[in-house]
Design a protein around this motif. Structure first.
Motif, PDB file in Angstrom:
ATOM      1  N   PRO A  46       0.949   6.096   4.021  1.00 34.84           N
ATOM      2  CA  PRO A  46       0.028   7.147   4.471  1.00 34.84           C
ATOM      3  C   PRO A  46       0.815   8.437   4.672  1.00 34.84           C
ATOM      4  O   PRO A  46       1.881   8.425   5.288  1.00 34.84           O
ATOM      5  CB  PRO A  46      -0.520   6.624   5.796  1.00 34.84           C
ATOM      6  N   CYS A  47       0.286   9.531   4.136  1.00 37.16           N
ATOM      7  CA  CYS A  47       1.083  10.756   4.169  1.00 37.16           C
ATOM      8  C   CYS A  47       0.188  11.967   3.942  1.00 37.16           C
ATOM      9  O   CYS A  47      -0.585  12.010   2.981  1.00 37.16           O
ATOM     10  CB  CYS A  47       2.139  10.661   3.079  1.00 37.16           C
ATOM     11  N   SER A  48       0.296  12.952   4.803  1.00 34.49           N
ATOM     12  CA  SER A  48      -0.478  14.183   4.643  1.00 34.49           C
ATOM     13  C   SER A  48      -0.047  14.975   3.412  1.00 34.49           C
ATOM     14  O   SER A  48      -0.838  15.733   2.859  1.00 34.49           O
ATOM     15  CB  SER A  48      -0.360  15.055   5.892  1.00 34.49           C
ATOM     16  N   GLY A  77       2.813   6.481   8.884  1.00 32.62           N
ATOM     17  CA  GLY A  77       3.398   6.316   7.559  1.00 32.62           C
ATOM     18  C   GLY A  77       4.864   5.926   7.606  1.00 32.62           C
ATOM     19  O   GLY A  77       5.487   5.727   6.580  1.00 32.62           O
ATOM     20  N   ALA A  79       0.713  13.600   0.497  1.00 30.85           N
ATOM     21  CA  ALA A  79      -0.073  12.990  -0.576  1.00 30.85           C
ATOM     22  C   ALA A  79      -1.531  13.429  -0.489  1.00 30.85           C
ATOM     23  O   ALA A  79      -2.160  13.729  -1.517  1.00 30.85           O
ATOM     24  CB  ALA A  79       0.033  11.467  -0.507  1.00 30.85           C
ATOM     25  N   ASP A  80      -2.072  13.497   0.719  1.00 32.24           N
ATOM     26  CA  ASP A  80      -3.466  13.935   0.894  1.00 32.24           C
ATOM     27  C   ASP A  80      -3.642  15.378   0.417  1.00 32.24           C
ATOM     28  O   ASP A  80      -4.619  15.704  -0.254  1.00 32.24           O
ATOM     29  CB  ASP A  80      -3.885  13.815   2.364  1.00 32.24           C
ATOM     30  N   ALA A  81      -2.702  16.251   0.770  1.00 32.79           N
ATOM     31  CA  ALA A  81      -2.782  17.652   0.348  1.00 32.79           C
ATOM     32  C   ALA A  81      -2.657  17.777  -1.167  1.00 32.79           C
ATOM     33  O   ALA A  81      -3.355  18.577  -1.793  1.00 32.79           O
ATOM     34  CB  ALA A  81      -1.694  18.475   1.048  1.00 32.79           C
ATOM     35  N   GLU A 117      -3.701  15.772  -3.347  1.00 38.10           N
ATOM     36  CA  GLU A 117      -4.979  15.408  -3.964  1.00 38.10           C
ATOM     37  C   GLU A 117      -5.870  16.631  -4.132  1.00 38.10           C
ATOM     38  O   GLU A 117      -6.673  16.699  -5.047  1.00 38.10           O
ATOM     39  CB  GLU A 117      -5.704  14.353  -3.130  1.00 38.10           C
ATOM     40  N   VAL A 118      -5.701  17.618  -3.269  1.00 40.10           N
ATOM     41  CA  VAL A 118      -6.536  18.819  -3.313  1.00 40.10           C
ATOM     42  C   VAL A 118      -5.855  19.942  -4.095  1.00 40.10           C
ATOM     43  O   VAL A 118      -6.479  20.580  -4.943  1.00 40.10           O
ATOM     44  CB  VAL A 118      -6.875  19.309  -1.885  1.00 40.10           C
ATOM     45  N   ARG A 132       0.847  -1.178   0.000  1.00 46.63           N
ATOM     46  CA  ARG A 132       0.000   0.000   0.000  1.00 46.63           C
ATOM     47  C   ARG A 132       0.889   1.237   0.000  1.00 46.63           C
ATOM     48  O   ARG A 132       1.962   1.226   0.591  1.00 46.63           O
ATOM     49  CB  ARG A 132      -0.888   0.015   1.234  1.00 46.63           C
ATOM     50  N   ALA A 177     -13.439  21.626  -1.115  1.00 44.57           N
ATOM     51  CA  ALA A 177     -12.425  21.297  -0.111  1.00 44.57           C
ATOM     52  C   ALA A 177     -12.364  22.324   1.020  1.00 44.57           C
ATOM     53  O   ALA A 177     -11.597  22.155   1.968  1.00 44.57           O
ATOM     54  CB  ALA A 177     -11.052  21.177  -0.780  1.00 44.57           C
TER      55      ALA A 177
END
Length: 146
Positions: free
Chosen positions: A9-11, A144, A13-15, A17-18, A6, A62
């Protein structure tokens, strides 16, 4: 990629996306410059109307921008940064600093001034000791980390 592998997990990467797309960051840049109307944002970014519309909707969904009407006939809106959107100013300043140093070292296209009047040189510092982040060891902690 193996079935059980997988992404980390990472903020970051999340940011991304936006806001991790060229037109999105340019829209935010324009809002920081005080440009709030669709036509001027389109002109200053070079984004096509359909791309700009999609990015503005994504930013609104968002919670990064809000729309405010300024005309009823015809219906028109201005775009404003929310508190979350204003926090992206630090990200843009750091990205601009990197671009100035590595892409435009002889002639940075924009110079930012602090409210004291001096040129702004943004840095990331440790909240505890005040040391620059670049000089310290970066040790990620969290789910992560492998």
């Amino acid at each position: 990629m193996p079935k059980d592998a997988r992404p980390r997990p990472c903020s970051i990467a999340d940011a991304l996306e936006v806001v991790g797309e060229r037109w999105t960051l340019l829209v935010i840049r324009e809002l920081f410059h005080g440009v709030r109307r669709f036509d001027r944002i389109a002109r200053n970014t070079g984004a096509s109307r359909d791309i700009l519309t999609a990015r503005l909707r994504k930013l609104e969904a968002a919670g990064i921008i809000t729309r405010r009407p300024y005309s009823e006939h015809p219906p028109r809106h201005e775009y404003h940064l929310t508190a979350a959107g204003r926090e992206l100013g630090d990200v843009l300043l750091m990205l601009g600093r990197w671009g100035d140093r590595h892409l435009n070292p002889d002639d940075p296209p924009v110079r930012w001034h602090h409210s004291c009047g001096e040129l702004l040189d943004p840095v990331v510092v440790c909240a505890c000791c005040g040391g620059p982040a670049r000089e310290g060891a970066h040790t990620p902690v969290g789910r992560g980390v492998l």
